[in-house]
Design a protein around this motif. Structure first.
Motif, PDB file in Angstrom:
ATOM      1  N   LEU A  25      42.436  32.504  28.030  1.00  0.00           N
ATOM      2  CA  LEU A  25      41.883  32.206  29.350  1.00  0.00           C
ATOM      3  C   LEU A  25      41.590  33.425  30.189  1.00  0.00           C
ATOM      4  CD1 LEU A  25      43.721  29.037  30.535  1.00  0.00           C
ATOM      5  CD2 LEU A  25      41.271  29.426  30.441  1.00  0.00           C
ATOM      6  N   VAL A  26      42.351  34.449  30.003  1.00  0.00           N
ATOM      7  CA  VAL A  26      42.105  35.632  30.819  1.00  0.00           C
ATOM      8  C   VAL A  26      41.496  36.735  29.968  1.00  0.00           C
ATOM      9  CG1 VAL A  26      43.759  35.271  32.661  1.00  0.00           C
ATOM     10  CG2 VAL A  26      44.520  36.217  30.502  1.00  0.00           C
ATOM     11  N   GLY A  27      41.000  37.734  30.641  1.00  0.00           N
ATOM     12  CA  GLY A  27      40.244  38.774  29.952  1.00  0.00           C
ATOM     13  C   GLY A  27      41.086  39.600  29.014  1.00  0.00           C
ATOM     14  N   ALA A  29      43.145  42.418  27.361  1.00  0.00           N
ATOM     15  CA  ALA A  29      44.135  43.271  28.010  1.00  0.00           C
ATOM     16  C   ALA A  29      43.883  44.743  27.720  1.00  0.00           C
ATOM     17  CB  ALA A  29      45.524  42.876  27.568  1.00  0.00           C
ATOM     18  N   PHE A  39      46.085  48.374  39.001  1.00  0.00           N
ATOM     19  CA  PHE A  39      46.132  47.308  39.996  1.00  0.00           C
ATOM     20  C   PHE A  39      44.757  46.698  40.278  1.00  0.00           C
ATOM     21  CE2 PHE A  39      49.795  50.074  41.056  1.00  0.00           C
ATOM     22  CZ  PHE A  39      50.802  49.154  40.831  1.00  0.00           C
ATOM     23  N   PRO A  41      41.196  44.630  39.248  1.00  0.00           N
ATOM     24  CA  PRO A  41      40.509  43.837  38.222  1.00  0.00           C
ATOM     25  C   PRO A  41      39.482  44.723  37.530  1.00  0.00           C
ATOM     26  CG  PRO A  41      39.864  43.145  40.448  1.00  0.00           C
ATOM     27  CD  PRO A  41      40.915  44.200  40.605  1.00  0.00           C
ATOM     28  N   ASP A 101      42.069  47.697  45.838  1.00  0.00           N
ATOM     29  CA  ASP A 101      42.711  46.865  44.810  1.00  0.00           C
ATOM     30  C   ASP A 101      41.937  45.599  44.464  1.00  0.00           C
ATOM     31  OD1 ASP A 101      43.164  45.499  47.170  1.00  0.00           O
ATOM     32  OD2 ASP A 101      45.322  45.326  46.921  1.00  0.00           O
ATOM     33  N   ASP A 102      41.091  45.119  45.370  1.00  0.00           N
ATOM     34  CA  ASP A 102      40.329  43.898  45.090  1.00  0.00           C
ATOM     35  C   ASP A 102      38.880  44.196  44.716  1.00  0.00           C
ATOM     36  OD1 ASP A 102      39.362  44.737  47.520  1.00  0.00           O
ATOM     37  OD2 ASP A 102      40.307  43.118  48.667  1.00  0.00           O
ATOM     38  N   PRO A 154      48.408  48.179  45.449  1.00  0.00           N
ATOM     39  CA  PRO A 154      48.273  46.902  46.155  1.00  0.00           C
ATOM     40  C   PRO A 154      48.293  47.090  47.677  1.00  0.00           C
ATOM     41  CG  PRO A 154      49.788  46.688  44.319  1.00  0.00           C
ATOM     42  CD  PRO A 154      49.474  48.163  44.456  1.00  0.00           C
ATOM     43  N   PHE A 417      31.826  40.564  40.999  1.00  0.00           N
ATOM     44  CA  PHE A 417      32.621  40.879  42.189  1.00  0.00           C
ATOM     45  C   PHE A 417      31.865  40.593  43.483  1.00  0.00           C
ATOM     46  CE2 PHE A 417      34.533  43.738  38.936  1.00  0.00           C
ATOM     47  CZ  PHE A 417      35.718  43.042  38.845  1.00  0.00           C
ATOM     48  N   ALA A 433      40.666  38.590  36.227  1.00  0.00           N
ATOM     49  CA  ALA A 433      40.901  38.316  37.643  1.00  0.00           C
ATOM     50  C   ALA A 433      42.240  38.875  38.091  1.00  0.00           C
ATOM     51  CB  ALA A 433      40.862  36.815  37.882  1.00  0.00           C
ATOM     52  N   TYR A 434      42.918  39.497  37.219  1.00  0.00           N
ATOM     53  CA  TYR A 434      44.203  40.083  37.572  1.00  0.00           C
ATOM     54  C   TYR A 434      44.190  41.535  37.141  1.00  0.00           C
ATOM     55  CZ  TYR A 434      44.987  39.776  32.638  1.00  0.00           C
ATOM     56  OH  TYR A 434      44.852  39.943  31.297  1.00  0.00           O
ATOM     57  N   ALA A 435      45.095  42.278  37.672  1.00  0.00           N
ATOM     58  CA  ALA A 435      45.164  43.677  37.280  1.00  0.00           C
ATOM     59  C   ALA A 435      45.673  43.777  35.850  1.00  0.00           C
ATOM     60  CB  ALA A 435      46.087  44.421  38.213  1.00  0.00           C
ATOM     61  N   PRO A 437      47.509  44.983  32.421  1.00  0.00           N
ATOM     62  CA  PRO A 437      48.778  45.602  32.038  1.00  0.00           C
ATOM     63  C   PRO A 437      48.584  47.038  31.589  1.00  0.00           C
ATOM     64  CG  PRO A 437      48.017  44.084  30.347  1.00  0.00           C
ATOM     65  CD  PRO A 437      47.085  43.945  31.502  1.00  0.00           C
TER      66      PRO A 437
ATOM     67  N   SER B  22      41.143  27.617  25.452  1.00  0.00           N
ATOM     68  CA  SER B  22      40.333  28.049  24.323  1.00  0.00           C
ATOM     69  C   SER B  22      41.300  28.470  23.223  1.00  0.00           C
ATOM     70  CB  SER B  22      39.430  29.213  24.737  1.00  0.00           C
ATOM     71  OG  SER B  22      40.188  30.209  25.357  1.00  0.00           O
ATOM     72  N   LEU B  32      49.909  41.710  23.731  1.00  0.00           N
ATOM     73  CA  LEU B  32      49.766  42.597  24.882  1.00  0.00           C
ATOM     74  C   LEU B  32      50.156  41.874  26.154  1.00  0.00           C
ATOM     75  CD1 LEU B  32      46.463  44.588  24.466  1.00  0.00           C
ATOM     76  CD2 LEU B  32      48.757  45.485  24.745  1.00  0.00           C
ATOM     77  N   PHE B  36      53.074  42.366  28.853  1.00  0.00           N
ATOM     78  CA  PHE B  36      52.801  42.445  30.280  1.00  0.00           C
ATOM     79  C   PHE B  36      53.769  41.559  31.060  1.00  0.00           C
ATOM     80  CE2 PHE B  36      50.286  40.583  33.784  1.00  0.00           C
ATOM     81  CZ  PHE B  36      50.107  41.725  34.518  1.00  0.00           C
ATOM     82  N   GLU B  96      44.908  30.719  36.046  1.00  0.00           N
ATOM     83  CA  GLU B  96      45.127  32.056  35.484  1.00  0.00           C
ATOM     84  C   GLU B  96      46.612  32.242  35.237  1.00  0.00           C
ATOM     85  OE1 GLU B  96      43.063  34.275  34.513  1.00  0.00           O
ATOM     86  OE2 GLU B  96      41.152  33.635  35.395  1.00  0.00           O
ATOM     87  N   ASP B 175      42.057  38.886  49.172  1.00  0.00           N
ATOM     88  CA  ASP B 175      40.716  38.421  48.826  1.00  0.00           C
ATOM     89  C   ASP B 175      40.774  37.016  48.236  1.00  0.00           C
ATOM     90  OD1 ASP B 175      42.090  39.462  46.528  1.00  0.00           O
ATOM     91  OD2 ASP B 175      40.218  39.254  45.424  1.00  0.00           O
ATOM     92  N   ARG B 191      38.554  33.167  42.518  1.00  0.00           N
ATOM     93  CA  ARG B 191      38.895  34.489  42.005  1.00  0.00           C
ATOM     94  C   ARG B 191      39.681  35.204  43.093  1.00  0.00           C
ATOM     95  NH1 ARG B 191      36.497  38.929  43.033  1.00  0.00           N
ATOM     96  NH2 ARG B 191      34.455  38.098  43.574  1.00  0.00           N
ATOM     97  N   HIS B 192      40.795  35.755  42.719  1.00  0.00           N
ATOM     98  CA  HIS B 192      41.612  36.463  43.706  1.00  0.00           C
ATOM     99  C   HIS B 192      42.507  37.437  42.971  1.00  0.00           C
ATOM    100  CE1 HIS B 192      45.424  34.357  42.681  1.00  0.00           C
ATOM    101  NE2 HIS B 192      44.578  33.435  42.264  1.00  0.00           N
ATOM    102  N   VAL B 193      42.869  38.496  43.635  1.00  0.00           N
ATOM    103  CA  VAL B 193      43.856  39.410  43.077  1.00  0.00           C
ATOM    104  C   VAL B 193      45.219  38.865  43.463  1.00  0.00           C
ATOM    105  CG1 VAL B 193      44.802  41.752  43.211  1.00  0.00           C
ATOM    106  CG2 VAL B 193      42.330  41.409  43.154  1.00  0.00           C
ATOM    107  N   VAL B 208      53.461  45.622  48.977  1.00  0.00           N
ATOM    108  CA  VAL B 208      52.611  44.596  48.384  1.00  0.00           C
ATOM    109  C   VAL B 208      52.790  44.705  46.876  1.00  0.00           C
ATOM    110  CG1 VAL B 208      50.283  43.637  48.254  1.00  0.00           C
ATOM    111  CG2 VAL B 208      50.940  44.994  50.259  1.00  0.00           C
ATOM    112  N   SER B 210      51.589  43.402  43.011  1.00  0.00           N
ATOM    113  CA  SER B 210      50.486  42.815  42.279  1.00  0.00           C
ATOM    114  C   SER B 210      50.979  42.561  40.862  1.00  0.00           C
ATOM    115  CB  SER B 210      49.342  43.826  42.310  1.00  0.00           C
ATOM    116  OG  SER B 210      48.274  43.385  41.571  1.00  0.00           O
TER     117      SER B 210
END
Lengths: 438, 238
Positions: A25-27, A29, A39, A41, A101-102, A154, A417, A433-435, A437, B22, B32, B36, B96, B175, B191-193, B208, B210
């Motif tokens: 689901l996520v991009g 790594a 930090f 995306p 960071d965003d 962040p 973006f 969508a996340y930072a 690893p 998926s 990985l 994380f 996510e 965001d 979409r958000h960090v 903060v 993340s």
């Protein structure tokens, strides 16, 4: 077992379950883009734009420094062309730039005037817009001069400086600003190793590295003069500092003679090392954690007396790209054994090759020329794009920067973006969508 | 163990809702990400000792009026009430796995740690939804139960309107962008960090976190660092 340990174990098991359940689901790594802050995306697939922080040249366009947007999407009609130029008032020795960071804002600095320009790249990623200028960097920070690396943490920007207002030497420090542009704090480099240049963080290890260059009285001096001044040539940094990132406290000063410049952490989480190159001694250097947890530096390749400038790391940590200024060449080193760099590819780029950036998927590499306005030789300015095909780097396009200025640092942009995010593309083209690893 | 089952229920719920998983691809990618996540909960470093470092204020956030789980309006100033607060922005439909679910698991872990350390009277957790339309108080209450949120320690709030929410997000610097499909239709996703904010009792952001650095032990030390500073800053009316 302690209840906390038990809890941690349970969480790990559960999260491993989540990963299996929701795999894909996520991009990816893997990570440049690979040098961006962990930090941020990332642009994991095809970048749409390359933002080039460009030095103004008197008599060229309006003569001002500018953020130039190059279209980097091969499917676009303007592929390889300059599609936008957002200039700032005046020339400031445009040098480095980095996203918040965003990834909504791109901060860009001037090494001469210490001004910082904040561009909105989120509202319309094709057309960065200057929205804020910070003119108080020297005063805010208690005398830092020459904001260099802009590194997202962040909620804030970490900025490494090159010099100070008192004597223009290389004694300097780090500054932090909130994403809103409010000053937070200054951290001076330790007295034993006062120089600064780049700063990069490894979040998995809570370690931060800083490298060392030279002060304003050297970097704003014509190169021909400087090299003849033996005393001035001694005023370059010769260390990499290992910090406790969270505490922002130096832990260890490593001797790395000859002005170690860009720092690139290995990206795989179990790779506890980083690379740098030394401008004056021409070495590719490994900075690695030893079995006892302390750090050491080791020369792993002799690049030659050609002034290595920017370096970039492949997303799987297998290669380091090195641009060398004097002979205008891109050299690729196999560092799959990080203790021994092997030269595997050489590309003649052209005069004054400086910055180099690998894409996140590792298939594309971009380079620009222009190092410092007082150090550049007369010549053409450009951005050149290459791609790996059949084990060789093949040229894709050259963007003529002569109508815009001297091309310096590159940051990648993506339509994703923008204000209306597109639905996830197939995995290979996704922006995480996340930072990432580290 | 209740917590474990709670999370399993959550996974089934989330997995059966918006998410169409998926197939698992490269083994390497999974390992990985596992690394994380492991890094988040059992980092490869020992966080520096509480009080051994500074946490300078990043900015001050505005107090805002939001709806609590009973649907009543309440000011975040009253909710955090002179405590150190850990504030996350989440939405219950977030797919996510390293986004909102990770933040809520971290807060769940932190909740237990605060109790273990006897800090429950001095610190609190607050999760604010960035999906005011779908995250009704009832929906958030369901989410809170699944994560085992103790209402004395971990509160959930939602905005009464998009406009009210924008004000909150602007104040924190968080965001959020709606995600649209190729036909321009809203997908129900944002979409958000991932950001989690540490506030001191006066409402200043002191750190903060993340993804990648949302380490419960580190957050705990930061809370202790602020609590160890002595008298809180004067609360400025905003």
């Amino acid at each position: 077992m302690h209840s906390g340990d038990m809890r941690t174990r349970l969480l790990r098991v559960l999260l491993a379950g989540i990963l299996v359940m929701m795999g894909g689901l996520v991009g990816s790594a893997a990570a440049d883009e690979t040098c961006q802050s962990p930090f941020l995306p990332k642009v994991t697939g095809q970048e749409d734009y390359i933002y080039v922080w460009t030095l103004g040249i008197k008599g060229v366009a309006d003569g001002n420094d500018s953020m130039v947007t190059v279209d980097a999407n091969p499917k676009s009609a303007s592929y390889g062309k300059i599609i936008h130029r957002a200039s700032v008032p005046g020339r400031h020795e445009a040098h480095h730039a980095g996203f918040t960071d965003d990834r909504r804002f791109l901060w860009a600095g001037g090494l001469d005037t210490s001004q910082i320009f904040v561009f909105d790249v989120g509202s319309n990623p094709a057309q960065p817009r200057l929205v804020k200028t910070i003119s108080t960097f020297v005063k805010d920070t208690g005398g830092l001069v020459g904001p260099h690396t802009f590194y997202a943490l962040p909620g804030r920007m970490l900025i490494s400086a090159l010099s100070n207002a008192q004597d223009g030497s290389g004694r300097t420090g780090l500054a932090e600003y909130s994403n809103d542009g409010k000053f937070i704090r200054t951290i001076w480099m330790p007295k034993e190793a006062p120089y600064g240049y780049d700063v990069r963080v490894n979040v998995n290890l809570n370690r931060m590295l800083t490298s060392s260059f030279s002060g304003k009285k050297n970097y704003m001096r014509p190169f021909g003069d400087l090299v003849k001044d033996a005393e001035a040539m001694k005023q370059f940094g010769s260390s990499v500092i290992v910090w406790d990132f969270h505490a922002r406290k130096p832990l260890q000063i490593l001797s790395v003679p000859g002005a170690p410049l860009e720092l690139r952490w290995a990206l795989l989480p179990n790779h506890h090392y980083a690379f740098t190159s030394t401008a004056l001694t021409g070495k590719l250097v490994l900075i690695h954690q030893q079995a006892d947890g302390t750090w050491a530096a080791k020369n792993i390749a002799d690049i030659g007396d050609t002034i290595p400038v920017d370096i970039s790391i492949a997303p799987d940590d297998s290669k380091i790209y090195v641009n060398t200024f004097m002979d205008g060449t891109l050299k690729v080193y196999d560092v799959s054994n990080p203790f021994e760099g092997k030269l595997i590819e050489t590309v003649k780029l052209g005069e004054m090759a400086n910055m180099v950036s690998s894409s996140w998927d590792g298939t594309r590499v971009y380079a620009t020329n222009s190092l410092l306005s007082q150090w550049d030789k007369p010549g053409d300015y450009w951005l050149k794009a290459y791609a790996w095909e059949g084990g060789k780097l093949v040229p894709k396009f050259t963007t003529d920067f002569n109508p815009a200025g001297r091309a310096h640092i590159m940051n990648f942009g993506s339509k994703v973006f923008g204000p209306k995010a597109a639905a996830p593309a197939p995995r290979a083209q996704r922006v995480s969508a996340y930072a990432a690893p580290r | 163990m209740r917590r474990v089952w709670g999370v399993c229920v959550l996974l089934a719920w989330v997995g059966g809702g918006l998410i169409v998983p998926s197939p698992v691809r490269a083994h390497e990618a999974v390992s990985l990400e596992e690394e994380f996540v492991k890094g988040v909960f059992s980092p490869a470093f020992t966080p520096p000792a509480a009080g051994s470092y500074d946490l300078p204020a990043v900015k001050r956030v505005p107090w805002v009026v939001l709806k609590d789980l009973t649907g009543r309006s309440a000011s975040t100033r009253q909710v955090t009430a002179g405590k150190v607060a850990v504030v996350s922005f989440i939405y219950t439909a977030c797919p996510e796995r390293l986004g909102c679910p990770l933040a809520s698991l971290a807060l769940q872990d932190l909740q237990a740690k605060l109790k273990d350390e006897g800090l429950a009277r001095h610190a609190m957790l607050l999760s604010i939804s960035f999906d005011p339309e779908r995250d009704t108080p009832a929906q958030l209450a369901k989410y809170a139960r699944i994560y085992g949120a103790d209402p004395r320690l971990w509160r959930f709030m939602t905005a009464s309107s998009e406009r009210a929410l924008d004000h909150v997000l602007e104040g924190y610097g968080q965001d959020r962008a709606p995600v649209y499909d190729e036909r321009g239709r809203f997908t129900g996703r944002y979409r958000h960090v991932l950001k989690v904010f540490l506030l001191d009792p006066a409402g200043y952001i002191r750190n903060v976190y993340s993804a990648g650095f949302l380490v419960p032990d580190l957050v705990l030390n930061d809370i202790k660092t602020i609590l160890g500073e002595g008298a809180p800053r004067e609360v400025v009316k905003r």
